[in-house]
Design a protein around this motif. Structure first.
Motif, PDB file in Angstrom:
ATOM      1  N   UNK A 210     -61.771-104.110 -27.187  1.00 36.57           N
ATOM      2  CA  UNK A 210     -62.831-105.099 -27.427  1.00 36.57           C
ATOM      3  C   UNK A 210     -62.244-106.514 -27.446  1.00 36.57           C
ATOM      4  N   UNK A 211     -61.051-106.674 -28.029  1.00 37.86           N
ATOM      5  CA  UNK A 211     -60.413-107.994 -28.045  1.00 37.86           C
ATOM      6  C   UNK A 211     -60.109-108.466 -26.627  1.00 37.86           C
ATOM      7  N   UNK A 251     -68.149 -98.369 -24.982  1.00 38.65           N
ATOM      8  CA  UNK A 251     -68.466 -98.914 -23.673  1.00 38.65           C
ATOM      9  C   UNK A 251     -69.704 -99.787 -23.735  1.00 38.65           C
ATOM     10  N   UNK A 252     -70.640 -99.443 -24.643  1.00 41.83           N
ATOM     11  CA  UNK A 252     -71.813-100.282 -24.846  1.00 41.83           C
ATOM     12  C   UNK A 252     -71.416-101.643 -25.415  1.00 41.83           C
ATOM     13  N   UNK A 257     -70.896-107.469 -24.661  1.00 42.38           N
ATOM     14  CA  UNK A 257     -70.076-108.690 -24.648  1.00 42.38           C
ATOM     15  C   UNK A 257     -70.183-109.387 -23.293  1.00 42.38           C
ATOM     16  N   UNK A 258     -70.066-108.609 -22.218  1.00 45.34           N
ATOM     17  CA  UNK A 258     -70.166-109.195 -20.889  1.00 45.34           C
ATOM     18  C   UNK A 258     -71.582-109.703 -20.610  1.00 45.34           C
ATOM     19  N   UNK A 343     -71.351-104.753 -32.791  1.00 49.33           N
ATOM     20  CA  UNK A 343     -71.924-103.739 -33.679  1.00 49.33           C
ATOM     21  C   UNK A 343     -72.740-102.690 -32.933  1.00 49.33           C
ATOM     22  N   UNK A 344     -72.964-102.885 -31.644  1.00 47.02           N
ATOM     23  CA  UNK A 344     -73.781-101.937 -30.888  1.00 47.02           C
ATOM     24  C   UNK A 344     -73.059-100.600 -30.745  1.00 47.02           C
ATOM     25  N   UNK A 345     -71.791-100.642 -30.350  1.00 49.80           N
ATOM     26  CA  UNK A 345     -71.040 -99.404 -30.165  1.00 49.80           C
ATOM     27  C   UNK A 345     -70.911 -98.558 -31.420  1.00 49.80           C
TER      28      UNK A 345
END
Length: 411
Positions: A210-211, A251-252, A257-258, A343-345
């Protein structure tokens, strides 16, 4: 050329826009909600343990205990670390520390806190663990001279999660949000479970992915640097997926983020790198998708045979929030903050991961180890990264930390 910091970013952590009295009342309400949720979770757990078809103590086994009639190093170190972290967090000068110093100290504090709460290492992973997780734990057991060495490695690698999450939070919500949420992450009660098995290492790999995704989506990042970071995010997430099935739901997080930053190209780079890692392993006769399908099929078959295990499916999300502490309540109130993609994942993993863990005699703890992501919005502001953030919930953090100490050393 880097923009000069705004007044909101340079403002000391103690100079917040929310009155202190109002903030304390909010934190006490969060603690009350958390205690109520904890009581409900434990009630459901007790009901499941008393069920005739439910393995004895299956759900209550998530509660590690190091209670001993004699004082140990942890009984002294854990309260001292708690006081030290909260003391540093209340100093106005910490808001002016260099960012690399914040990351280094956050890792050191997280490592010390995790080691102080360490209770046990289970070298026999549950039957629903991935093959890579079983191999990894066996490898660590082989290279370590003792149980102490295993615990040291697990604590050291699992504690990397804190600074890596702070890197992602800084990228999405600004440095002030990351600084104020640091003590919440350092003193999280989920540290009890980080050193129990491979789940802590899996979460550290997720945090690294994620970072990298956050870095890849930033503006003013050179094109090839952004592509390299996006590819690294996909490869690291694939590595995390090999260690824990629940990592796949992050992955979500990468997609969100993208999406938030309109980086469609980064999606393809991350996806290609992740598929390349899994495809390379399939060339060596290890198919992770087939392994996942087989695990889910076995879980559903066991649920049909023992419907009483559905108790655990109802209790596991509540147990995860209990492991996150009262700061999770404040974090959920700010779901609209810039940190929402992070927080979605974990929220998706909390809902679906118990389907894998719900039908084995000894459930995995991956869904508990993912709880650090549930508190990252506790200090964020909905207006954006340039606005003053909410003060760090030190009262609720202290309550959760004291509760963790009592769980490990007094219960």
């Amino acid at each position: 050329m880097r923009e000069p910091p705004t007044a909101a970013e340079t403002m000391p952590a103690t100079a917040q826009s929310i009155p202190a009295e109002e903030d304390r009342r909010r934190q006490l309400r969060d603690v009350a909600w958390w205690l109520g949720l904890l009581a409900a979770a434990m009630s459901v757990s007790a009901a499941a343990a008393l069920s005739s078809d439910s393995p004895s103590g299956r759900l209550l086994g998530w509660w590690p205990s190091g209670a001993s009639p004699f004082p140990t190093v942890g009984t002294v170190a854990a309260p001292a670390i708690l006081v030290a972290v909260l003391g540093f967090a209340m100093l106005p000068r910490t808001a002016r520390w260099p960012w690399h110093s914040v990351l280094a100290l956050s890792y050191m504090g997280s490592f010390a806190w995790t080691a102080a709460l360490h209770t046990q290492v289970d070298t026999t992973p549950p039957s629903n663990s991935t093959a890579a997780a079983r191999w990894g734990l066996a490898f660590i057991d082989q290279v370590s001279a003792s149980r102490f060495g295993i615990a040291l490695i697990l604590c050291a690698l699992g504690s990397l999660t804190t600074p890596l999450i702070l890197v992602a939070v800084k990228s999405l919500a600004g440095p002030l949000t990351a600084r104020t949420v640091a003590p919440v992450l350092i003193l999280g009660p989920w540290a009890i479970w980080v050193s129990v098995g491979m789940d802590g290492i899996a979460v550290a790999a997720i945090a690294a992915a994620v970072a990298c995704a956050a870095k890849a989506s930033e503006r003013r990042v050179p094109l090839w640097t952004a592509r390299a970071c996006a590819a690294s995010a996909g490869a690291l997430l694939a590595a995390a997926v090999l260690l824990s099935y629940s990592a796949a739901w992050f992955g979500l997080t990468l997609l969100c983020v993208y999406y938030q930053r309109r980086r469609a190209t980064a999606i393809w780079w991350s996806a290609a790198a992740g598929v390349a890692v899994l495809g390379t392993l399939s060339a060596f006769d290890h198919s992770w998708p087939a392994e996942l399908v087989g695990t889910y099929a076995g879980a559903w078959g066991a649920l049909k045979e023992h419907p009483a295990h559905l108790w655990s499916l109802a209790a596991t999300p509540a147990l995860a929030f209990a492991a996150a502490g009262p700061a999770a309540v404040a974090s959920l109130r700010r779901m609209g903050a810039p940190t929402w993609p992070l927080m979605v994942g974990p929220l998706a993993a909390m809902v679906f991961t118990p389907l894998v863990a719900g039908a084995v005699p000894r459930a995995g703890l991956a869904w508990i180890a993912l709880t650090p992501w549930l508190v990252i919005a506790a200090t964020a502001n909905r207006e954006g990264r340039r606005s003053p953030v909410s003060p760090a919930p030190l009262v609720s953090t202290a309550v959760a930390a004291v509760g963790a100490i009592l769980v490990v050393y007094a219960v």
